[in-house]
Design an enzyme around this catalytic site. Structure first.
Site, PDB file in Angstrom:
ATOM      1  N   HIS A 187       0.847  -1.200   0.008  1.00 18.63           N
ATOM      2  CA  HIS A 187       0.187  -0.038   0.002  1.00 18.63           C
ATOM      3  C   HIS A 187       1.109   1.301   0.073  1.00 18.63           C
ATOM      4  O   HIS A 187       1.968   1.207   0.067  1.00 18.63           O
ATOM      5  CB  HIS A 187      -0.897   0.132   1.147  1.00 18.63           C
ATOM      6  CG  HIS A 187      -1.741  -1.229   1.102  1.00 18.63           C
ATOM      7  ND1 HIS A 187      -1.538  -2.478   1.851  1.00 18.63           N
ATOM      8  CD2 HIS A 187      -3.090  -1.490   0.724  1.00 18.63           C
ATOM      9  CE1 HIS A 187      -2.343  -3.168   1.670  1.00 18.63           C
ATOM     10  NE2 HIS A 187      -3.303  -2.753   1.060  1.00 18.63           N
ATOM     11  N   HIS A 196      -2.642  -5.274  -6.335  1.00 12.33           N
ATOM     12  CA  HIS A 196      -3.907  -5.896  -5.996  1.00 12.33           C
ATOM     13  C   HIS A 196      -4.865  -6.012  -7.224  1.00 12.33           C
ATOM     14  O   HIS A 196      -5.516  -7.281  -7.413  1.00 12.33           O
ATOM     15  CB  HIS A 196      -5.114  -4.630  -5.363  1.00 12.33           C
ATOM     16  CG  HIS A 196      -4.674  -4.345  -3.992  1.00 12.33           C
ATOM     17  ND1 HIS A 196      -3.533  -3.472  -3.407  1.00 12.33           N
ATOM     18  CD2 HIS A 196      -5.133  -4.699  -2.898  1.00 12.33           C
ATOM     19  CE1 HIS A 196      -3.271  -3.330  -2.457  1.00 12.33           C
ATOM     20  NE2 HIS A 196      -4.194  -4.234  -1.661  1.00 12.33           N
ATOM     21  N   HIS A 321     -10.467   4.725  -1.701  1.00 11.08           N
ATOM     22  CA  HIS A 321     -10.555   3.264  -1.168  1.00 11.08           C
ATOM     23  C   HIS A 321     -10.582   2.944   0.144  1.00 11.08           C
ATOM     24  O   HIS A 321     -11.399   2.117   0.607  1.00 11.08           O
ATOM     25  CB  HIS A 321      -9.565   2.333  -2.096  1.00 11.08           C
ATOM     26  CG  HIS A 321      -8.913   1.563  -1.268  1.00 11.08           C
ATOM     27  ND1 HIS A 321      -7.771   1.723  -0.470  1.00 11.08           N
ATOM     28  CD2 HIS A 321      -9.193   0.087  -1.212  1.00 11.08           C
ATOM     29  CE1 HIS A 321      -7.381   0.508  -0.114  1.00 11.08           C
ATOM     30  NE2 HIS A 321      -8.222  -0.539  -0.152  1.00 11.08           N
ATOM     31  N   HIS A 325     -13.304   1.040   2.891  1.00  6.39           N
ATOM     32  CA  HIS A 325     -12.766  -0.092   4.034  1.00  6.39           C
ATOM     33  C   HIS A 325     -13.210   0.396   5.428  1.00  6.39           C
ATOM     34  O   HIS A 325     -13.827  -0.461   6.038  1.00  6.39           O
ATOM     35  CB  HIS A 325     -11.319  -0.223   4.063  1.00  6.39           C
ATOM     36  CG  HIS A 325     -10.694  -1.040   3.178  1.00  6.39           C
ATOM     37  ND1 HIS A 325     -10.667  -2.414   3.335  1.00  6.39           N
ATOM     38  CD2 HIS A 325     -10.141  -0.851   1.764  1.00  6.39           C
ATOM     39  CE1 HIS A 325     -10.169  -3.045   2.236  1.00  6.39           C
ATOM     40  NE2 HIS A 325      -9.731  -1.920   1.321  1.00  6.39           N
ATOM     41  N   PHE A 341      -6.125  -3.956   7.552  1.00  6.64           N
ATOM     42  CA  PHE A 341      -5.358  -4.719   6.393  1.00  6.64           C
ATOM     43  C   PHE A 341      -5.370  -6.230   6.827  1.00  6.64           C
ATOM     44  O   PHE A 341      -5.490  -6.920   5.833  1.00  6.64           O
ATOM     45  CB  PHE A 341      -3.787  -4.041   6.179  1.00  6.64           C
ATOM     46  CG  PHE A 341      -3.848  -2.854   5.570  1.00  6.64           C
ATOM     47  CD1 PHE A 341      -4.783  -2.606   4.712  1.00  6.64           C
ATOM     48  CD2 PHE A 341      -2.679  -1.976   5.989  1.00  6.64           C
ATOM     49  CE1 PHE A 341      -4.653  -1.327   4.017  1.00  6.64           C
ATOM     50  CE2 PHE A 341      -2.933  -0.821   5.372  1.00  6.64           C
ATOM     51  CZ  PHE A 341      -3.526  -0.657   4.207  1.00  6.64           C
ATOM     52  N   HIS A 354     -12.564  -3.819  -4.293  1.00  7.58           N
ATOM     53  CA  HIS A 354     -11.076  -3.939  -4.976  1.00  7.58           C
ATOM     54  C   HIS A 354     -11.520  -3.957  -6.680  1.00  7.58           C
ATOM     55  O   HIS A 354     -10.695  -3.405  -7.366  1.00  7.58           O
ATOM     56  CB  HIS A 354     -10.095  -4.724  -4.483  1.00  7.58           C
ATOM     57  CG  HIS A 354      -9.268  -3.912  -3.599  1.00  7.58           C
ATOM     58  ND1 HIS A 354      -8.142  -3.318  -3.830  1.00  7.58           N
ATOM     59  CD2 HIS A 354      -9.566  -4.000  -2.131  1.00  7.58           C
ATOM     60  CE1 HIS A 354      -7.795  -3.012  -2.721  1.00  7.58           C
ATOM     61  NE2 HIS A 354      -8.502  -3.251  -1.624  1.00  7.58           N
TER      62      HIS A 354
END
Ligand code: C2O
Length: 508
Positions: A187, A196, A321, A325, A341, A354
């Site tokens: 990330h 990803h 993004h 989450h 994560f 994703h």
């Protein structure tokens, strides 16, 4: 002009990175600001001392493509692409929710092959809110996930083994092969999107293989359009293998509208549904508009082999993004599953989310006339390992995933409401709120109100601009960016930075 604000958090554990970033980002009430952060725990003291808390110098004033290259490079950078880890060395992860364990069972001597890219017809990924009514598809999807969950726990395709891959590469279980004291982090940098993309691709291929369907695709959470801005119904049935109880029930039920600027530590938006939808669309529109000519702004900054610290260099798509989450994760614990994560990929909606992130990248690429985002071998040759749909350990390079056609998938064409004309002017009400806030902060800046934090000592810097009075066309071609790096915040504190950019009259 865009502004990049780069903050680091000394000693931060990566377990709650997603949440911290959101809370900080939300406190940046400056339009167009990106707050970047990550764990800074392993940074050397020398590097720490070299840089003042608020560093703003000529190197950070950038104009144009290529400008960001090299700026963030630390002394240990090898100027080489990131190589996959030595799989025999898997370390305890920073993953309290999993007891710090997410290493896969290690198979000694497993051979690594080149991946043979699929030769299937183009497979079409479709929106989650539309496939919901396709019973045949839904039966297949659920069956595939059910089979994945039923595999032996140590099988590389097992559902939780697949989820652990995300933990391994995000929570520091692996180190870089050519710099083995440096953990791999997928990330906060230009690696985010390609890594990803591959992760999803193999996941999708494995699901297809489990139900013997070469045309299988995972759906995308179409959160960039009104009808897709709620939690996808296909993941809500408690009896389905797609269900995960660890979610924020306030959000996933009852058609609550997703807030793309959501931050955990702040109150729920009180705006009306239609207002949140409009703001989401404006936010996406602005993100694309500001970043089209400079891929770093959208995708993230370079990270090269041996870079000692995580560069905290996420692009704006990654920031959006993160909000999703955080919005899904269950707030009572560590925001598992989606908000952390280490556990995020244990919720099937992860892949659906994703899939849309991946689609946003594809749209971005198309809007740029399919130009390669970074003509830089350190990006193009970065290499990853995955288990493919034949249980074979394979290595893949970023350069081979830039066009999804090579992976034989595409996205169903659906309307892009944020690309058209939307009224993104502030309403009278929000406008007056913004003005009040601004004047209050002005006061804070001089330390004359009780709420002033440590704002008594504003730092003022004059930055030379490489070029002034540019023509409209020049402005479209190159973005002007001020990057402010290395703002330090003590772990577990929330912080707010206000940045005012003033340009002398006649200097636009
Ligand atoms: Cu690897 Cu959505 O995060």
């Amino acid at each position: 002009m865009s502004l990049l604000l780069n903050s680091s958090f000394t000693g931060a554990s990566s377990a709650c990175l997603l949440q911290r970033e959101r809370s900080r980002r939300r406190r940046l009430h400056v339009p167009g600001v990106t707050c970047r952060q990550g764990s800074n725990g392993d940074r050397s003291d020398a590097a720490r001392q070299q840089q003042s808390p608020l560093l703003l110098d000529r190197r950070d004033m950038l104009l144009g493509l290529g400008g960001l290259y090299g700026v963030t490079a630390g002394p240990k950078v090898l100027a080489a692409p990131i190589m996959p880890p030595d799989l025999s060395k898997c370390y305890p992860a920073t993953a309290p929710a999993l007891d710090n364990k997410c290493c896969p069972p290690y198979v000694p001597g497993e051979t690594i092959s080149e991946y043979s890219f699929p030769a299937t017809p183009l497979r079409v990924r479709r929106p989650a809110h539309i496939v919901k009514d396709d019973q045949e598809y839904m039966d297949k999807y659920k069956e595939a996930v059910r089979r994945m969950k039923n595999l032996p726990a140590d099988h590389p395709w097992n559902y939780y083994q697949q989820a652990n891959i995300h933990c391994q590469y995000c929570n520091y279980a692996y180190h870089q092969q050519n710099a083995d004291d440096v953990p791999i982090q997928v990330h906060f940098s230009w690696i985010f999107l390609p890594w990803h993309r591959y992760y999803l691709h193999f996941y999708e291929r494995i699901l297809g293989k489990l139900i013997d369907d070469d045309t299988f695709t995972i759906p995308f959470w179409n959160w960039d359009t009104k009808d897709g801005m709620t939690f996808p119904a296909i993941f809500q049935d408690a009896a389905s293998p797609l269900y995960d109880p660890k979610r924020d029930q306030r959000h996933v039920k009852d058609g609550k509208i997703l807030d793309l600027k959501y931050a955990i530590t702040e109150n729920e938006s009180t705006a009306s549904d239609s207002e949140i939808i409009r703001e989401n669309l404006c936010f996406i529109q602005k993100t694309f508009k500001h970043s089209l000519s400079l891929a770093e702004l959208f995708m993230g900054d370079p990270v090269r082999a041996g870079e000692k610290e995580i560069q905290e260099a996420n692009g704006q798509l990654e920031v959006i993004h993160n909000a999703v989450h955080s919005w899904v994760g269950e707030p009572s614990g560590n925001y598992e599953d989606m908000g952390d994560f280490s556990t995020a990929a244990r919720d099937s909606v992860f892949f659906c989310h994703h899939c849309n992130v991946d689609r946003m990248w594809d749209i971005y690429r198309n809007l740029r006339g399919n130009r390669v985002e970074f003509e830089d071998n350190d990006w193009l040759d970065s290499t990853f390992l995955f288990h493919d749909e034949n249980e074979q350990l394979v290595k893949v390079k970023m350069r081979d995933c830039l066009n999804p056609t090579k992976l034989r998938y595409t996205f169903e064409q659906v309307p892009l409401p944020w690309l058209g004309k939307i009224n993104c002017q502030k309403t009278a009400e929000t406008k007056s709120k913004a003005t009040t806030e601004l004047s209050l902060n002005r006061v804070n800046e001089f330390g004359t109100t009780a709420q002033a934090l440590d704002a008594s000592n504003p730092l003022r810097v004059i930055v030379a601009r490489p070029k002034k009075n540019r023509k409209k066309k020049e402005k479209q071609e190159k973005v002007e960016v001020i990057q402010i790096k290395d703002i330090k915040v003590t772990t577990n504190e929330t912080a707010r930075f206000d940045v005012y950019v003033a340009v002398p009259y006649g200097d636009l």
